[in-house]
Design a protein around this motif. Structure first.
Motif, PDB file in Angstrom:
ATOM      1  N   SER A   1      -4.589 -38.076 -10.735  1.00  0.00           N
ATOM      2  CA  SER A   1      -3.233 -38.249 -11.263  1.00  0.00           C
ATOM      3  C   SER A   1      -3.020 -37.468 -12.556  1.00  0.00           C
ATOM      4  O   SER A   1      -2.082 -37.746 -13.304  1.00  0.00           O
ATOM      5  N   TRP A   2      -3.900 -36.510 -12.842  1.00  0.00           N
ATOM      6  CA  TRP A   2      -3.868 -35.806 -14.112  1.00  0.00           C
ATOM      7  C   TRP A   2      -2.574 -35.020 -14.319  1.00  0.00           C
ATOM      8  O   TRP A   2      -2.154 -34.779 -15.458  1.00  0.00           O
ATOM      9  N   ASN A   3      -1.931 -34.631 -13.233  1.00  0.00           N
ATOM     10  CA  ASN A   3      -0.709 -33.838 -13.354  1.00  0.00           C
ATOM     11  C   ASN A   3       0.561 -34.687 -13.331  1.00  0.00           C
ATOM     12  O   ASN A   3       1.669 -34.148 -13.245  1.00  0.00           O
TER      13      ASN A   3
ATOM     14  N   ALA B   1       3.192 -44.134  -0.840  1.00  0.00           N
ATOM     15  CA  ALA B   1       2.506 -44.334  -2.121  1.00  0.00           C
ATOM     16  C   ALA B   1       2.139 -43.005  -2.775  1.00  0.00           C
ATOM     17  O   ALA B   1       1.907 -42.008  -2.083  1.00  0.00           O
ATOM     18  N   PRO B   2       2.053 -42.987  -4.125  1.00  0.00           N
ATOM     19  CA  PRO B   2       1.494 -41.807  -4.798  1.00  0.00           C
ATOM     20  C   PRO B   2       0.010 -41.679  -4.483  1.00  0.00           C
ATOM     21  O   PRO B   2      -0.622 -42.632  -3.996  1.00  0.00           O
ATOM     22  N   THR B   3      -0.567 -40.539  -4.767  1.00  0.00           N
ATOM     23  CA  THR B   3      -1.940 -40.252  -4.360  1.00  0.00           C
ATOM     24  C   THR B   3      -2.933 -41.292  -4.855  1.00  0.00           C
ATOM     25  O   THR B   3      -3.768 -41.788  -4.088  1.00  0.00           O
ATOM     26  N   ALA B   4      -2.875 -41.654  -6.132  1.00  0.00           N
ATOM     27  CA  ALA B   4      -3.833 -42.605  -6.692  1.00  0.00           C
ATOM     28  C   ALA B   4      -3.763 -43.951  -5.994  1.00  0.00           C
ATOM     29  O   ALA B   4      -4.792 -44.585  -5.717  1.00  0.00           O
TER      30      ALA B   4
ATOM     31  N   TYR C   1      -3.225 -33.264  -3.315  1.00  0.00           N
ATOM     32  CA  TYR C   1      -3.219 -31.932  -3.927  1.00  0.00           C
ATOM     33  C   TYR C   1      -2.365 -30.959  -3.128  1.00  0.00           C
ATOM     34  O   TYR C   1      -1.577 -30.184  -3.694  1.00  0.00           O
ATOM     35  N   VAL C   2      -2.539 -30.984  -1.804  1.00  0.00           N
ATOM     36  CA  VAL C   2      -1.771 -30.069  -0.958  1.00  0.00           C
ATOM     37  C   VAL C   2      -0.276 -30.361  -1.070  1.00  0.00           C
ATOM     38  O   VAL C   2       0.556 -29.450  -1.201  1.00  0.00           O
ATOM     39  N   TYR C   3       0.079 -31.634  -1.050  1.00  0.00           N
ATOM     40  CA  TYR C   3       1.505 -31.997  -1.124  1.00  0.00           C
ATOM     41  C   TYR C   3       2.089 -31.655  -2.493  1.00  0.00           C
ATOM     42  O   TYR C   3       3.235 -31.195  -2.604  1.00  0.00           O
ATOM     43  N   GLU C   4       1.282 -31.874  -3.536  1.00  0.00           N
ATOM     44  CA  GLU C   4       1.750 -31.562  -4.889  1.00  0.00           C
ATOM     45  C   GLU C   4       2.039 -30.076  -5.059  1.00  0.00           C
ATOM     46  O   GLU C   4       2.982 -29.685  -5.749  1.00  0.00           O
ATOM     47  N   LYS C   5       1.246 -29.237  -4.397  1.00  0.00           N
ATOM     48  CA  LYS C   5       1.406 -27.787  -4.542  1.00  0.00           C
ATOM     49  C   LYS C   5       2.453 -27.214  -3.599  1.00  0.00           C
ATOM     50  O   LYS C   5       3.217 -26.320  -3.961  1.00  0.00           O
ATOM     51  N   THR C   6       2.476 -27.723  -2.355  1.00  0.00           N
ATOM     52  CA  THR C   6       3.335 -27.117  -1.331  1.00  0.00           C
ATOM     53  C   THR C   6       4.533 -27.969  -0.943  1.00  0.00           C
ATOM     54  O   THR C   6       5.450 -27.464  -0.292  1.00  0.00           O
TER      55      THR C   6
END
Length: 507
Positions: A97-99, A243-246, A353-358
């Motif tokens: 969740s660092w970003n 849900a969010p990733t975390a 990570y993939v969803y956050e980027k793309t």
């Protein structure tokens, strides 16, 4: 134990004094607290005396004496792997969740509160404390889903409400069972919520067979819902998707495991006659989990739904291991919870990570990611191969142990359950082939691979996934120290016939 439990709480206290604009400070405080908890957990894991077994690292302080409530914590061979699982996924979830840049202070406060609640359920040796921490888990999840969740196939509001309602309904059944157990186990003036004392209550004849059958059913409805037991499983994939990733990592990695842990700790050890009576039904429902959910996962396009239904399927192995009621199958059930927790958390971290980027999660949109994102692809491959039970990774030995224990008692059903591995191989290999391999897709050339803090969950979870796969005794030794002493107890339990075992002559 108290230090491990209170480190996230201490971090929450410190975060109240940090201004919301100091995002880096917020994240460093959260990561430091979880790192200390994780290191202390590793120390406890290494220091636990497997040869002695039993409860260790115990602490007990009287709290509400009139009700027999104490702050009582400790770990044994069953809860120790769950504590390790909670803290390694908790640490990984902080870095995944660092970003986060939307209200990070509130996000990390709720995340730490969620981790503290799950930790408390696994180390609590007082039933009142267990229930208190369990109820503490529900509220942070709901808020985090509806505020920081994602809306794709279903809205995050729908997913959060559905998840919360299922958990609350399940906890209502569990609460009724706990109150009945508290009132029935001992006479007035001697009543207690102490789990060890309650586990010995059936030796005094205060818990009749009929009482155990009824109360265990209440426990089964409560913990089975949390474990996403068929047909109470539909909240789980929707909850993952919104849900969010975390939260997805903690939800799949450790929250569900409270259900399996509760069935063993509170169901089998306190209400053994009830567990025996309902075991045939649990096996059928577990078999439905394994086969039905795996079949549904095959046709899913959303990556979170694929892993969500895969999670439901893998929880079927936990139910099968529990219901076989022998030491081998129970060891396999506990080990399966740890193995699934690690690989599902890794899966959801990579999907995040993939969803956050793309901003894509569909297998029809994502292609050839291994060209641009080799580190993320490695995480996908490790989680996927572990999910299908590849030898040398964490998933193989737990599944093998569960099948051995199940086959010893129900050979036909064990053979049917093995078919779940075939379905799992189909949807996992198809997903990995679609999203990772094939020709390079130039659309993704502008996206970066995992880097910096994003690498921590990848390295941390992958290391445990490989370490426990190559050296499974590191995982099985504490589990066996907690399960093996139950051998004579389970032999006596299985010696007498049960009504449900004789119905139709099929058992």
């Amino acid at each position: 134990m108290s230090t491990i439990l209170l480190m996230p709480v201490l971090a929450i206290f410190l975060l109240f004094f940090v201004p919301p604009s100091s995002e880096k400070t917020i994240k460093i405080i959260s990561a430091t607290a979880m790192l200390i908890s994780f290191l202390l957990t590793v120390y406890v894991y290494i220091s636990y005396d497997n040869s002695a077994g039993g409860l260790q690292f115990t602490e007990k302080i009287p709290w509400i004496s009139d009700l027999g409530v104490s702050y009582s914590v400790g770990i044994d061979g069953i809860s120790l792997p769950m504590l390790f699982l909670t803290n390694i996924i908790g640490l990984a979830s902080v870095f995944s969740s660092w970003n986060i840049n939307k209200r990070p202070k509130e996000f990390f406060i709720l995340l730490l509160l969620l981790i503290a609640g799950v930790t408390g359920t696994f180390i609590a040796m007082d039933l009142f404390i267990f229930l208190l921490f369990y109820e503490l888990v529900v509220i942070p999840i709901y808020i985090m889903v509806i505020v920081w969740g994602s809306t794709k196939k279903v809205s995050k509001e729908y997913a959060g409400m559905k998840l919360t309602m299922y958990l609350l309904i399940g906890s209502a059944f569990m609460l009724v069972g706990i109150i009945a157990l508290y009132l029935q186990a001992f006479p007035p003036g001697m009543r207690t919520f102490d789990i060890v004392a309650l586990a010995n209550a059936h030796f005094y004849g205060t818990l009749s067979q009929q009482f155990q059958i009824i109360v265990f059913l209440l426990m089964l409805l409560g913990f089975g819902t949390l474990l996403s037991m068929f047909p109470f499983h539909t909240w789980s994939p929707d909850g993952y998707a919104g849900a969010p990733t975390a939260v997805s990592m903690i939800h799949a990695g450790v929250l569900k495991k409270i259900g399996g842990y509760g069935l063993i700790r509170l169901g089998l050890l306190i209400l053994p006659e009830g567990a025996k009576f309902w075991a045939p039904l649990i096996i059928l429902l577990g078999l439905a989990n394994v086969i039905y959910a795996a079949y549904i996962a095959i046709v899913q396009k959303d990556l979170k739904y694929v892993v969500g239904y895969s999670s439901v399927s893998h929880m079927g192995y936990v139910l099968l291991g529990f219901a076989a009621l022998n030491t081998i199958s129970l060891s396999g059930a506990v080990a399966n919870m740890v193995a699934h927790g690690i690989m599902s958390a890794l899966f959801f971290a990579m999907i995040g990570y993939v969803y956050e980027k793309t901003h894509m999660r569909s297998t029809e949109q994502l292609h050839g990611l291994a060209h641009q994102m080799p580190k993320i692809a490695t995480g996908f491959m490790l989680a996927g191969m572990s999910s299908v039970g590849l030898p040398g990774l964490i998933g193989f030995i737990p599944e093998y142990t569960t099948f051995v224990g199940l086959f010893a008692k129900y050979p036909v059903l064990a053979i049917a359950a093995v078919s779940g591995i075939i379905f799992t191989s189909i949807y996992i290999l198809r997903v990995l082939q679609k999203i990772l391999f094939g020709p390079r897709d130039s659309r993704f050339d502008c996206y970066n691979d995992a880097k910096g803090a994003e690498l921590v969950p990848l390295f941390l979870l992958s290391a445990v996934l490989i370490l426990f796969g190559l050296f499974p005794q590191l995982l099985l030794a504490p589990i066996n120290s907690g399960i093996s002493p139950l051998g004579p107890f389970l032999d006596r339990l299985n010696a007498a016939p049960s009504l449900l075992f004789t119905l139709g002559g099929i058992w």
